[in-house]
Design a protein around this motif. Sequence first.
Motif, PDB file in Angstrom:
ATOM      1  N   LEU A  49       0.861  -1.189   0.000  1.00  0.00           N
ATOM      2  CA  LEU A  49       0.000   0.000   0.000  1.00  0.00           C
ATOM      3  C   LEU A  49       0.894   1.235   0.000  1.00  0.00           C
ATOM      4  O   LEU A  49       1.606   1.487   0.964  1.00  0.00           O
ATOM      5  CB  LEU A  49      -0.891  -0.020   1.250  1.00  0.00           C
ATOM      6  N   VAL A  50       0.869   2.010  -1.102  1.00  0.00           N
ATOM      7  CA  VAL A  50       1.783   3.140  -1.216  1.00  0.00           C
ATOM      8  C   VAL A  50       1.100   4.502  -1.255  1.00  0.00           C
ATOM      9  O   VAL A  50       1.763   5.532  -1.211  1.00  0.00           O
ATOM     10  CB  VAL A  50       2.720   2.996  -2.446  1.00  0.00           C
ATOM     11  N   PHE A  51      -0.234   4.499  -1.344  1.00  0.00           N
ATOM     12  CA  PHE A  51      -0.960   5.773  -1.389  1.00  0.00           C
ATOM     13  C   PHE A  51      -2.346   5.580  -0.804  1.00  0.00           C
ATOM     14  O   PHE A  51      -3.026   4.592  -1.107  1.00  0.00           O
ATOM     15  CB  PHE A  51      -1.080   6.266  -2.839  1.00  0.00           C
ATOM     16  N   THR A  52      -2.756   6.527   0.039  1.00  0.00           N
ATOM     17  CA  THR A  52      -4.126   6.559   0.549  1.00  0.00           C
ATOM     18  C   THR A  52      -4.618   8.002   0.539  1.00  0.00           C
ATOM     19  O   THR A  52      -3.840   8.931   0.743  1.00  0.00           O
ATOM     20  CB  THR A  52      -4.242   6.015   1.987  1.00  0.00           C
ATOM     21  N   GLU A  53      -5.903   8.144   0.317  1.00  0.00           N
ATOM     22  CA  GLU A  53      -6.523   9.469   0.307  1.00  0.00           C
ATOM     23  C   GLU A  53      -7.939   9.329   0.848  1.00  0.00           C
ATOM     24  O   GLU A  53      -8.755   8.616   0.287  1.00  0.00           O
ATOM     25  CB  GLU A  53      -6.528  10.000  -1.127  1.00  0.00           C
ATOM     26  N   MET A  83       3.305  11.944  -1.740  1.00  0.00           N
ATOM     27  CA  MET A  83       2.860  11.520  -0.418  1.00  0.00           C
ATOM     28  C   MET A  83       3.845  10.569   0.248  1.00  0.00           C
ATOM     29  O   MET A  83       4.003  10.574   1.457  1.00  0.00           O
ATOM     30  CB  MET A  83       1.502  10.822  -0.533  1.00  0.00           C
ATOM     31  N   ASN A  84       4.517   9.758  -0.559  1.00  0.00           N
ATOM     32  CA  ASN A  84       5.306   8.644  -0.040  1.00  0.00           C
ATOM     33  C   ASN A  84       6.543   8.457  -0.930  1.00  0.00           C
ATOM     34  O   ASN A  84       6.620   7.498  -1.698  1.00  0.00           O
ATOM     35  CB  ASN A  84       4.407   7.386  -0.037  1.00  0.00           C
ATOM     36  N   PRO A  85       7.510   9.369  -0.830  1.00  0.00           N
ATOM     37  CA  PRO A  85       8.651   9.357  -1.765  1.00  0.00           C
ATOM     38  C   PRO A  85       9.480   8.073  -1.741  1.00  0.00           C
ATOM     39  O   PRO A  85      10.102   7.731  -2.749  1.00  0.00           O
ATOM     40  CB  PRO A  85       9.487  10.568  -1.343  1.00  0.00           C
ATOM     41  N   ASP A  86       9.469   7.359  -0.638  1.00  0.00           N
ATOM     42  CA  ASP A  86      10.251   6.115  -0.557  1.00  0.00           C
ATOM     43  C   ASP A  86       9.428   4.870  -0.885  1.00  0.00           C
ATOM     44  O   ASP A  86       9.919   3.752  -0.785  1.00  0.00           O
ATOM     45  CB  ASP A  86      10.865   5.965   0.842  1.00  0.00           C
ATOM     46  N   TRP A  87       8.153   5.077  -1.261  1.00  0.00           N
ATOM     47  CA  TRP A  87       7.257   3.968  -1.593  1.00  0.00           C
ATOM     48  C   TRP A  87       7.180   2.965  -0.434  1.00  0.00           C
ATOM     49  O   TRP A  87       7.148   1.760  -0.629  1.00  0.00           O
ATOM     50  CB  TRP A  87       7.676   3.272  -2.895  1.00  0.00           C
ATOM     51  N   ASP A  88       7.184   3.494   0.795  1.00  0.00           N
ATOM     52  CA  ASP A  88       7.055   2.630   1.970  1.00  0.00           C
ATOM     53  C   ASP A  88       5.691   1.954   1.958  1.00  0.00           C
ATOM     54  O   ASP A  88       4.723   2.501   1.431  1.00  0.00           O
ATOM     55  CB  ASP A  88       7.184   3.457   3.256  1.00  0.00           C
ATOM     56  N   ASP A  89       5.613   0.783   2.578  1.00  0.00           N
ATOM     57  CA  ASP A  89       4.339   0.083   2.697  1.00  0.00           C
ATOM     58  C   ASP A  89       3.553   0.723   3.838  1.00  0.00           C
ATOM     59  O   ASP A  89       3.903   0.585   5.010  1.00  0.00           O
ATOM     60  CB  ASP A  89       4.581  -1.414   2.982  1.00  0.00           C
ATOM     61  N   LEU A  90       2.499   1.431   3.498  1.00  0.00           N
ATOM     62  CA  LEU A  90       1.689   2.161   4.479  1.00  0.00           C
ATOM     63  C   LEU A  90       0.795   1.225   5.288  1.00  0.00           C
ATOM     64  O   LEU A  90       0.191   1.662   6.271  1.00  0.00           O
ATOM     65  CB  LEU A  90       0.846   3.223   3.778  1.00  0.00           C
ATOM     66  N   TYR A  91       0.724  -0.025   4.898  1.00  0.00           N
ATOM     67  CA  TYR A  91      -0.098  -0.993   5.617  1.00  0.00           C
ATOM     68  C   TYR A  91       0.296  -1.026   7.099  1.00  0.00           C
ATOM     69  O   TYR A  91      -0.556  -1.087   7.966  1.00  0.00           O
ATOM     70  CB  TYR A  91       0.084  -2.385   5.002  1.00  0.00           C
ATOM     71  N   GLU A  92       1.585  -0.960   7.358  1.00  0.00           N
ATOM     72  CA  GLU A  92       2.091  -1.027   8.728  1.00  0.00           C
ATOM     73  C   GLU A  92       1.725   0.217   9.550  1.00  0.00           C
ATOM     74  O   GLU A  92       1.785   0.184  10.768  1.00  0.00           O
ATOM     75  CB  GLU A  92       3.607  -1.211   8.737  1.00  0.00           C
ATOM     76  N   THR A  93       1.344   1.308   8.876  1.00  0.00           N
ATOM     77  CA  THR A  93       1.062   2.554   9.597  1.00  0.00           C
ATOM     78  C   THR A  93      -0.437   2.758   9.841  1.00  0.00           C
ATOM     79  O   THR A  93      -0.811   3.717  10.503  1.00  0.00           O
ATOM     80  CB  THR A  93       1.594   3.770   8.821  1.00  0.00           C
ATOM     81  N   LEU A  94      -1.270   1.863   9.300  1.00  0.00           N
ATOM     82  CA  LEU A  94      -2.713   2.009   9.532  1.00  0.00           C
ATOM     83  C   LEU A  94      -3.026   1.755  11.000  1.00  0.00           C
ATOM     84  O   LEU A  94      -2.496   0.820  11.602  1.00  0.00           O
ATOM     85  CB  LEU A  94      -3.495   1.019   8.654  1.00  0.00           C
ATOM     86  N   ASN A  95      -3.884   2.560  11.561  1.00  0.00           N
ATOM     87  CA  ASN A  95      -4.258   2.408  12.970  1.00  0.00           C
ATOM     88  C   ASN A  95      -5.474   1.523  13.079  1.00  0.00           C
ATOM     89  O   ASN A  95      -6.562   1.874  12.647  1.00  0.00           O
ATOM     90  CB  ASN A  95      -4.565   3.778  13.578  1.00  0.00           C
ATOM     91  N   TYR A  96      -5.296   0.378  13.669  1.00  0.00           N
ATOM     92  CA  TYR A  96      -6.405  -0.579  13.803  1.00  0.00           C
ATOM     93  C   TYR A  96      -7.152  -0.358  15.093  1.00  0.00           C
ATOM     94  O   TYR A  96      -6.705   0.000  16.073  1.00  0.00           O
ATOM     95  CB  TYR A  96      -5.877  -2.008  13.738  1.00  0.00           C
TER      96      TYR A  96
END
Length: 96
Positions: A49-53, A83-96
């Motif tokens: 996941l590299v982009f969310t809006e 939004m994510n210049p390093d193409w990090d996986d945003l999955y790990e940053t989602l708040n569950y």
Amino acid sequence: MNGGWVYIVTNKRDGTLYVGVTADIFRRASEHHDGTYSGFSKRYGLKRLVFTERHEEIESAIARETRIKKWPRAWKVRLIHEMNPDWDDLYETLNY
């Protein structure tokens, strides 16, 4: 409906892109991450996941997804880089 999300998943930096829309980014990101979301993204291993809006209304998220899908690839890549210049996986940053 409580709004929606436009998102982009990929298999690697500068890899294949999939633009999607969902009302539940947490569930959908998990489906991609676990490889259980069938179709194009599963076939190409698009789990990062590299982009969310976030959108207040699901209708505006759907309209935005439709527009982005018609964009040239370079525009989508630029959107991710902003939004994510390093193409990090945003999955790990989602708040569950």
